[in-house]
Enzyme design. Structure first.
Site, PDB file in Angstrom:
ATOM      1  N   GLU A 169       0.803  -1.224   0.000  1.00 13.66           N
ATOM      2  CA  GLU A 169       0.000   0.000   0.000  1.00 13.66           C
ATOM      3  C   GLU A 169       0.843   1.286   0.000  1.00 13.66           C
ATOM      4  O   GLU A 169       0.820   2.065   0.968  1.00 13.66           O
ATOM      5  CB  GLU A 169      -0.962   0.007   1.194  1.00 13.66           C
ATOM      6  CG  GLU A 169      -1.913  -1.185   1.211  1.00 13.66           C
ATOM      7  CD  GLU A 169      -2.928  -1.132   2.350  1.00 13.66           C
ATOM      8  OE1 GLU A 169      -2.920  -0.163   3.130  1.00 13.66           O
ATOM      9  OE2 GLU A 169      -3.731  -2.057   2.458  1.00 13.66           O
ATOM     10  N   GLU A 355      -5.097  -8.827   0.739  1.00 18.18           N
ATOM     11  CA  GLU A 355      -5.804  -8.515   1.991  1.00 18.18           C
ATOM     12  C   GLU A 355      -7.280  -8.336   1.690  1.00 18.18           C
ATOM     13  O   GLU A 355      -7.641  -7.676   0.707  1.00 18.18           O
ATOM     14  CB  GLU A 355      -5.307  -7.209   2.633  1.00 18.18           C
ATOM     15  CG  GLU A 355      -3.968  -7.283   3.296  1.00 18.18           C
ATOM     16  CD  GLU A 355      -3.568  -5.949   3.940  1.00 18.18           C
ATOM     17  OE1 GLU A 355      -4.441  -5.168   4.344  1.00 18.18           O
ATOM     18  OE2 GLU A 355      -2.340  -5.714   4.005  1.00 18.18           O
TER      19      GLU A 355
HETATM   20  O1  IFM Z   1      -4.287  -3.270   9.100  1.00 18.41           O
HETATM   21  C1  IFM Z   1      -4.239  -2.737   7.823  1.00 18.41           C
HETATM   22  C2  IFM Z   1      -3.038  -3.271   7.058  1.00 18.41           C
HETATM   23  O2  IFM Z   1      -1.859  -3.015   7.742  1.00 18.41           O
HETATM   24  C3  IFM Z   1      -2.963  -2.638   5.702  1.00 18.41           C
HETATM   25  N1  IFM Z   1      -4.201  -2.748   4.997  1.00 18.41           N
HETATM   26  C4  IFM Z   1      -5.406  -2.383   5.686  1.00 18.41           C
HETATM   27  C5  IFM Z   1      -5.471  -3.077   7.029  1.00 18.41           C
HETATM   28  C6  IFM Z   1      -6.770  -2.687   7.765  1.00 18.41           C
HETATM   29  O3  IFM Z   1      -6.803  -1.308   7.981  1.00 18.41           O
END
Ligand code: IFM
Length: 449
Positions: A169, A355
């Site tokens: 990210e 994710e």
């Molecule tokens: O916890 C975070 C992660 O570190 C990065 N992506 C989003 C998740 C939830 O906010």
């Protein structure tokens, strides 16, 4: 193409769960680890809810053996974790901390013994503080430092780790860390954020060939947080706002990765913040990758007439009434739309959902179990949509639930639980929630029925 009522996934589909170093490891200053920007940021009062820090977190640094056993019991085929740069290079570059290498080396070996494929993220936000002291991501020196770090890691683990994710990210690292100030290092400067985003992408581009040279079988990609934008109404103002936000969150990273350069509308919007691009940079950023990692949680609805005075940003607008503890709308169809876009508009060769998951309030029941039907339903409906996207040709190769464990949710500290496994932070006991048991069945069946 597989198609049946049971939503059977392709035979080689990768079922996993994900974590990140600062969010779970703890041991923030043990065995030679250096300070990270998140250590500094969370130790500074006022930055994190309740004054929480990652000093102990899930104590994974000490509990990792049990955590691998747990993953094996859940039937995970893959585990995505990140490496703490300051555990490997306490000063960011130069002297290597052998204890850091040993920690991850043992973890990798234990995963492989358990038939769990490691997916390693090189950078999930815990920059060594000494590099921040030299200017951090906005300073060009960071690109060479990241190359050095990449070389150390891929030499140390390239014989056993095949799957590499350079960055997690970069939008969050750059814009939440250097423009919004809600994440480490807590700066609020658009020019810094734009320079940081460029150096993150350039670091990624330069890291890819380094990984390939140290690991001949490497499967290399980058993970982006992608949030589809929809206008709240057909008005020109709402549509323009949706296009703008799509530009600086999504296209700002997607376009240069596929060789289109930075999107013109956003370049124009950033104006003279665009000083750091040099000849050759865009070619390096567009170095072909094997896959795109996608973190999807929700969509955003853009409403131009509703700008909050506080931060000059559009207020949140929801269409559905299902909202998670993060105040994020539950919108499974968004992942289907997104995957279609990534396939048809960008043609990435492979995609992993690196994710996806949700924070809900969880409690231990009288029977000692944690029942989390809302999270289970969230994951189920997103998997159904991913399955549907595969049917129309999106090359989705795997899914990683966020997160394996409840953990440190950045500025929210420990107030948000994303895990499919509950963590009692007092005792470090792990309790698989009902979503984890259901996910175990999905993995076993290779299907969501
Ligand atoms: O916890 C975070 C992660 O570190 C990065 N992506 C989003 C998740 C939830 O906010």
């Amino acid at each position: 193409m597989v198609s049946d009522k049971k939503n059977t996934f392709p035979n080689d589909f990768v079922w996993g769960a994900a974590t990140a170093s600062y969010q779970i490891e703890g041991a923030w200053d043990e065995d030679g680890k250096g300070e990270s920007i998140w250590d500094r940021f969370s130790h500074t009062p006022g930055n994190v809810d309740n004054g929480d820090t990652g000093d102990v977190a899930c104590d994974h640094y000490h509990c990792w053996r049990d955590d691998v056993t747990l993953m094996k019991e859940l039937g995970l085929k893959a585990y995505r974790f990140s490496i703490a740069w300051p555990r490997i290079l306490p000063n960011g570059r130069g002297e290597v901390n052998q204890a850091g290498i040993d920690f991850y080396s043992q973890l990798v070996d234990a995963l492989l013994d358990a038939n769990i494929e490691p997916y390693v993220t090189l950078y999930h936000w815990d920059l060594p503080q000494p590099l921040q002291d030299e200017g951090g991501w906005p300073a060009r020196m960071i690109v060479d430092a990241f190359s050095e770090y990449t070389d150390v890691l891929s030499r140390a683990f390239g014989d056993r780790v095949q799957n590499w994710i350079t960055l997690n990210e970069p939008w969050v690292s750059a814009f939440v860390g250097y423009r919004d100030g809600r994440h480490a290092p807590g700066h609020t400067d658009l020019s810094e954020a734009v320079a940081a985003s460029h150096h993150l992408l350039l670091s990624h581009g330069q890291a890819v060939p380094i990984i390939r040279s140290n690991c001949l079988e490497a499967n290399v990609g980058i993970t982006l947080n992608l949030t589809p934008q929809e206008p709240a109404s057909p008005s020109v103002a709402d549509r323009n706002l949706a296009t703008w936000i799509d530009g600086y969150i999504n296209r700002w990273f997607l376009d240069p990765l596929v060789g289109r350069g930075y999107p013109h509308d956003v370049v124009k919007g950033f104006g003279n913040a665009m000083g750091s691009v040099r000849p050759g940079d865009l070619e390096a950023i567009a170095t072909p990758i094997d896959f795109l990692g996608v973190n999807y949680y929700t969509r955003n609805i853009a409403r131009a007439d509703d700008i909050s005075e506080k931060d000059n940003a559009p207020r949140r607008v929801f269409r559905g009434d299902e909202i998670t503890e993060m105040d994020w709308e539950v919108y499974p169809k968004g992942i289907y739309n997104l995957l279609g876009r990534l396939h048809f508009e960008y043609a990435f060769p492979s995609i992993y959902i690196t994710e996806n998951g949700a924070a809900f309030r969880d409690e231990i029941g009288p029977d000692g179990q944690v029942d989390d039907p809302a999270r289970l339903s969230y994951i189920k409906r997103h998997l159904e949509m991913i399955h549907k996207a595969i049917q129309i040709g999106a090359p989705v190769k795997g899914y990683f639930a966020w997160s394996l464990l409840d953990n440190f949710e950045w500025g929210f500290g420990y107030t948000k639980r994303f895990g499919i496994v509950y963590v009692d932070y007092q005792t470090q006991q792990r309790i698989p929630k009902s979503s984890a048991k259901w996910y175990q069945q999905v993995i076993n069946d290779n299907a969501v029925s």
